[in-house]
Design a protein around this motif. Sequence first.
Motif, mmCIF file in Angstrom:
data_model
loop_
_atom_site.group_PDB
_atom_site.id
_atom_site.type_symbol
_atom_site.label_atom_id
_atom_site.label_comp_id
_atom_site.label_asym_id
_atom_site.label_seq_id
_atom_site.Cartn_x
_atom_site.Cartn_y
_atom_site.Cartn_z
ATOM 1 N N TYR A 64 58.549 -19.073 54.198
ATOM 2 C CA TYR A 64 57.390 -18.018 54.325
ATOM 3 C C TYR A 64 57.368 -16.937 53.050
ATOM 4 N N LEU A 65 56.451 -16.995 52.333
ATOM 5 C CA LEU A 65 56.267 -15.973 51.215
ATOM 6 C C LEU A 65 55.367 -14.854 51.372
ATOM 7 N N ALA A 66 55.809 -13.509 51.194
ATOM 8 C CA ALA A 66 54.722 -12.384 51.593
ATOM 9 C C ALA A 66 54.497 -11.853 50.343
ATOM 10 N N HIS A 67 53.416 -11.831 49.703
ATOM 11 C CA HIS A 67 52.824 -11.345 48.434
ATOM 12 C C HIS A 67 51.936 -9.885 48.612
ATOM 13 N N SER B 147 49.346 -7.689 46.309
ATOM 14 C CA SER B 147 48.834 -7.529 44.960
ATOM 15 C C SER B 147 49.602 -8.582 44.027
ATOM 16 N N GLY B 148 49.888 -9.800 44.372
ATOM 17 C CA GLY B 148 50.559 -10.802 43.327
ATOM 18 C C GLY B 148 52.017 -10.517 43.475
ATOM 19 N N ASP B 149 52.823 -9.775 43.802
ATOM 20 C CA ASP B 149 53.946 -9.462 43.667
ATOM 21 C C ASP B 149 54.741 -10.292 44.965
ATOM 22 N N LEU B 150 55.822 -10.911 44.968
ATOM 23 C CA LEU B 150 56.491 -11.293 46.023
ATOM 24 C C LEU B 150 57.659 -10.249 46.454
ATOM 25 N N VAL B 151 57.122 -9.804 47.683
ATOM 26 C CA VAL B 151 57.798 -8.386 48.189
ATOM 27 C C VAL B 151 58.881 -8.864 49.344
ATOM 28 N N ALA B 152 58.507 -10.429 49.954
ATOM 29 C CA ALA B 152 59.621 -10.798 50.969
ATOM 30 C C ALA B 152 59.544 -12.313 50.946
ATOM 31 N N LYS C 91 47.459 -3.938 56.850
ATOM 32 C CA LYS C 91 46.565 -2.927 56.296
ATOM 33 C C LYS C 91 46.647 -2.863 54.736
ATOM 34 N N ALA C 92 47.935 -2.899 54.322
ATOM 35 C CA ALA C 92 48.241 -2.817 52.999
ATOM 36 C C ALA C 92 47.941 -4.127 52.243
ATOM 37 N N GLY C 93 47.469 -5.074 52.843
ATOM 38 C CA GLY C 93 46.979 -6.416 52.180
ATOM 39 C C GLY C 93 48.193 -7.442 51.914
ATOM 40 N N VAL C 94 49.245 -7.301 52.616
ATOM 41 C CA VAL C 94 50.423 -8.269 52.574
ATOM 42 C C VAL C 94 49.905 -9.580 53.088
ATOM 43 N N GLU C 95 49.830 -10.615 52.374
ATOM 44 C CA GLU C 95 49.592 -11.868 52.595
ATOM 45 C C GLU C 95 50.564 -12.876 52.787
ATOM 46 N N VAL C 96 50.867 -13.487 53.894
ATOM 47 C CA VAL C 96 52.033 -14.408 54.230
ATOM 48 C C VAL C 96 51.524 -15.719 54.379
ATOM 49 N N THR C 97 52.271 -16.796 53.488
ATOM 50 C CA THR C 97 51.680 -18.031 53.218
ATOM 51 C C THR C 97 53.034 -19.016 53.455
ATOM 52 N N ARG D 182 56.172 -3.237 53.788
ATOM 53 C CA ARG D 182 56.828 -4.212 55.166
ATOM 54 C C ARG D 182 56.480 -5.548 55.159
ATOM 55 N N GLY D 183 56.867 -6.097 53.804
ATOM 56 C CA GLY D 183 56.840 -7.533 53.861
ATOM 57 C C GLY D 183 57.726 -8.164 54.655
ATOM 58 N N SER D 184 58.799 -7.717 54.767
ATOM 59 C CA SER D 184 59.789 -8.358 55.810
ATOM 60 C C SER D 184 59.416 -8.454 57.219
ATOM 61 N N ASN D 185 58.480 -7.404 57.781
ATOM 62 C CA ASN D 185 57.982 -7.534 59.166
ATOM 63 C C ASN D 185 57.145 -8.440 59.317
ATOM 64 N N ALA D 186 56.173 -8.505 58.221
ATOM 65 C CA ALA D 186 55.063 -9.600 58.026
ATOM 66 C C ALA D 186 55.748 -10.827 58.142
ATOM 67 N N CYS D 187 56.714 -11.309 57.338
ATOM 68 C CA CYS D 187 57.269 -12.591 57.282
ATOM 69 C C CYS D 187 57.662 -12.914 58.885
ATOM 70 N N GLN D 188 58.461 -11.789 59.424
ATOM 71 C CA GLN D 188 59.038 -12.124 60.772
ATOM 72 C C GLN D 188 57.827 -12.459 61.751
#
Length: 375
Positions: free
Chosen positions: A255-258, A260-265, A202-208, A291-297
């Motif tokens: 795996y990189l979670a961004h 709004s352009g910031d690397l969060v996990a 919902k926050a828009g975290v993108e994992v690539t 919650r970037g770490s949960n998104a990566c997991q």
Amino acid sequence: MTLSVAPISSAEHLAYIGTQRSVSFLQTPAWARVKTEWRSESLGWYDGPRLVGAGLVLHRPVPRLERHTLAYLPEGPSIDWTGELSRWLDPLAAYLKAHGAFAIRLVPPLRTHSWSAEQVKAGIADPEIGRLTEVPGAVDALGAHVTSQLSAAGWLPQSPEDGFGAGQPQFKYELPLAGRSQDDVLRGMNQLWRRNIKKAAKAGVEVTVGDDLKAFHDLYVHTAARDHFTPRPLEYFETMFAAMSAEDSERIKLYLAHHSGDLVAATILVRVGVYAWYSYGASATEKRDVRGSNACQWAMIRDSLAAGCDVYDLRGITPTLSADDPHVGLIQFKVGTGGQAARYVGEWDLPLRPVMYRAFDLYMRRREHLRSKRK
């Protein structure tokens, strides 16, 4: 028939691994190229002309012991553990002693006990319980069989009270995936994990999946400073990715979670056959609420499911369940996945040259004493 042990090429070793459902990534030829400070060799077990087992041996030189080494098989070897072990381990000991090893250290890839997420949570909630081993769990008959055979044959257990030895953790947390869908796995997670996964989306975290190891390493160094551990250098990860990717393009992924352009996990996933490991992780102190770490997991778990994996391994835990122990947070985070805690057979040593082994043991005890004094 009597088995024999002989060196095999990396190609032969890799071909053997391809015939197995999985082996530990620490038992792949690529891992030898990662551990550059150790001398290494691949060994094969032969039943006549047929290759029936394989293992990666890392030779650790020890000060003042000249050309002799500790022969270390992390999470290996890949052999049939179900029968009489002397048939497999006696020829290994004979070969290694003849080639200069003063001792063997092996880490059988077998569980002795397991505990469900519900059992772990009940143990944490009970003020009378301080350790995982105080909670009744399921006993693995094969692990118990191997432990008793090693002990009877003169092997010496090395795993300490907290489950972390010089090498691999004895206690791990694992998420079973075989026969499950994404919905099944989500339903097995606790409410906090499900909420955090939804919150990240919902926050828009993108994992690539990417290759920016420098960005990962910068975040990893930041995490190390915050959480008080010593980080590995960037060159280690560059070597790890180069060696493992050359062996199999699907072996290792970043795996990189961004947000709004910031690397969060950022996290690293390793896979061999039907087994996947969460290997390294890093997270930013800022923006933890997305919650970037949960998104990566969750991304790594989904990809492991898609690859047909049986197990997603969240790696080591300490067996503490006491609320007063700072390590309990690690198992609380992992238990939220709904998986299981597992105790493994652990590390075992076989002295081949007892005088040298005693000198090595004394050296290691002194080194550990000096380390503890510096803390």
